[in-house]
Write an enzyme that holds these catalytic residues in place. Structure first.
Site, mmCIF file in Angstrom:
data_model
loop_
_atom_site.group_PDB
_atom_site.id
_atom_site.type_symbol
_atom_site.label_atom_id
_atom_site.label_comp_id
_atom_site.label_asym_id
_atom_site.label_seq_id
_atom_site.Cartn_x
_atom_site.Cartn_y
_atom_site.Cartn_z
ATOM 1 N N SER A 119 1.025 -0.889 0.132
ATOM 2 C CA SER A 119 -0.236 -0.801 -0.049
ATOM 3 C C SER A 119 0.952 0.923 0.609
ATOM 4 O O SER A 119 2.085 0.958 -1.474
ATOM 5 C CB SER A 119 -1.128 -0.357 0.979
ATOM 6 N N ASP A 144 -10.321 -3.736 -5.080
ATOM 7 C CA ASP A 144 -9.537 -3.198 -4.504
ATOM 8 C C ASP A 144 -9.090 -1.480 -5.266
ATOM 9 O O ASP A 144 -9.092 -0.960 -6.270
ATOM 10 C CB ASP A 144 -7.434 -3.271 -3.789
ATOM 11 N N HIS A 184 -7.725 -5.299 -0.279
ATOM 12 C CA HIS A 184 -6.544 -4.399 0.158
ATOM 13 C C HIS A 184 -5.802 -4.670 1.217
ATOM 14 O O HIS A 184 -6.948 -5.004 3.005
ATOM 15 C CB HIS A 184 -6.868 -2.751 0.192
#
Length: 320
Positions: free
Chosen positions: A166, A261, A291
């Protein structure tokens, strides 16, 4: 971030209207939960084949905590005596929240199975007084420091890789670019659900519209990340690898994309740009995964498959 025995997860605030005081309170409570034994049912148990501890690295103007994972010593202390372990510098996700402890499952398994020295950066989190540039400096400075002092860490400076999820993947991608500019040859970069665009085009992707409010990582969180990452007057392109002028000559990349996501298209487009620039890249999509799925093996069934793929990729890249 110290581990605790038990903790209660705080309720999620309204990220569209959160104040600085509320952000700090939420972050502290959420990180206490992520560092607790309670959270291991979600985040996974560390591999007993790895030794884990906290250390501090003296960097310009600051002492930065890092979470260190090594193969656990064997009966003859062979692992403790090794001075040639490949190095993986890891950056956890979260942006304005998160701690290296939340990645114990992933990083301990890598340290034990590769085997390798894995150093996870407890970077400065996004806040009104701490933009993304600070976290990006933390990622690069830790890599640079450990490579320059590799003998003290028992690492092989010629076999180094970066890895993140991320916002941590964003920092890792920026680190890979800085490594090229500094003449440091990395063997690999692993970017999992990378949010590699914090510019004005951050939300101009089909996956953003499709997964704006479900199943995880809602749009208000991402808008908060962008506001904190790039204060007014900041050239966001300098912090968005997707818009980098030159992506050639970078370390071979594994880009892991969970399909459900909002930033899925960030990863897809970045893999395209790497490929167009001549940088070796493998794009690996996990249908139905959400995610942060890699850090949630207790609830995400595809986490183990992704972990195995990352292990295989790094093993090949970091082989002598």
């Amino acid at each position: 971030m110290s581990e605790t025995t038990t903790a209660t997860r705080p309720p999620e605030p309204d990220f569209s209207a959160i104040t600085t005081e509320q952000l700090i309170a939420y972050r502290d409570a959420e990180n206490r939960f992520r560092a607790s034994s309670t959270a291991r049912a979600i985040l996974g148990e560390p591999d007993p084949g790895a030794a884990i501890d906290w250390q501090e690295i003296a960097l310009p103007g600051r002492d930065l905590p890092v979470r260190v994972y090594r193969p656990a010593p064997t009966g003859d202390d062979e692992a403790a005596a090794r001075t040639d372990l490949p190095l993986v510098v890891h950056v956890h996700g979260g942006g304005f929240v998160g701690t290296a402890v939340q990645c114990d499952w992933t990083n301990s398994h890598l340290a034990a199975a590769l085997p390798a020295l894995v150093i996870s950066v407890e970077h400065r989190l996004l806040a009104p007084d701490s933009p993304l540039a600070n976290a990006a400096d933390d990622g690069w400075d830790v890599l640079d420091h450990v490579v320059r002092h590799a003998a003290q860490w028992g690492a092989d400076p010629a076999r180094a890789a970066v890895f993140g999820e991320s916002c941590g993947a964003l920092i890792s991608a920026l680190t890979a670019i800085r490594a090229r500019e500094a003449g440091l040859e990395l063997k690999a970069q692993v970017l999992v659900n990378p949010a590699v665009d914090v510019s004005k085009t951050m939300f101009d992707h089909a996956s953003m519209a499709e997964y704006a409010h479900s199943p995880t990582l809602a749009l208000p969180q991402l808008r908060l990340v962008q506001r904190l990452a790039v204060p007014p007057g900041t050239d966001a392109r300098a912090l968005s690898p997707l818009h980098a002028d030159d992506l050639s000559g970078l370390a071979p990349a594994l880009v892991v994309v969970p399909t459900q996501d909002p930033v899925a298209d960030h990863g897809r487009r970045y893999a395209e740009r790497l490929r167009e620039a001549g940088t070796p890249v493998r794009l690996s999509e996990y249908p139905g995964a959400k995610h942060a799925f890699l850090t949630l093996p207790g609830v995400e069934p595809q986490a183990e498959a992704a972990q195995a793929e990352i292990l295989q990729f790094l093993r090949a890249a970091l082989a002598k």
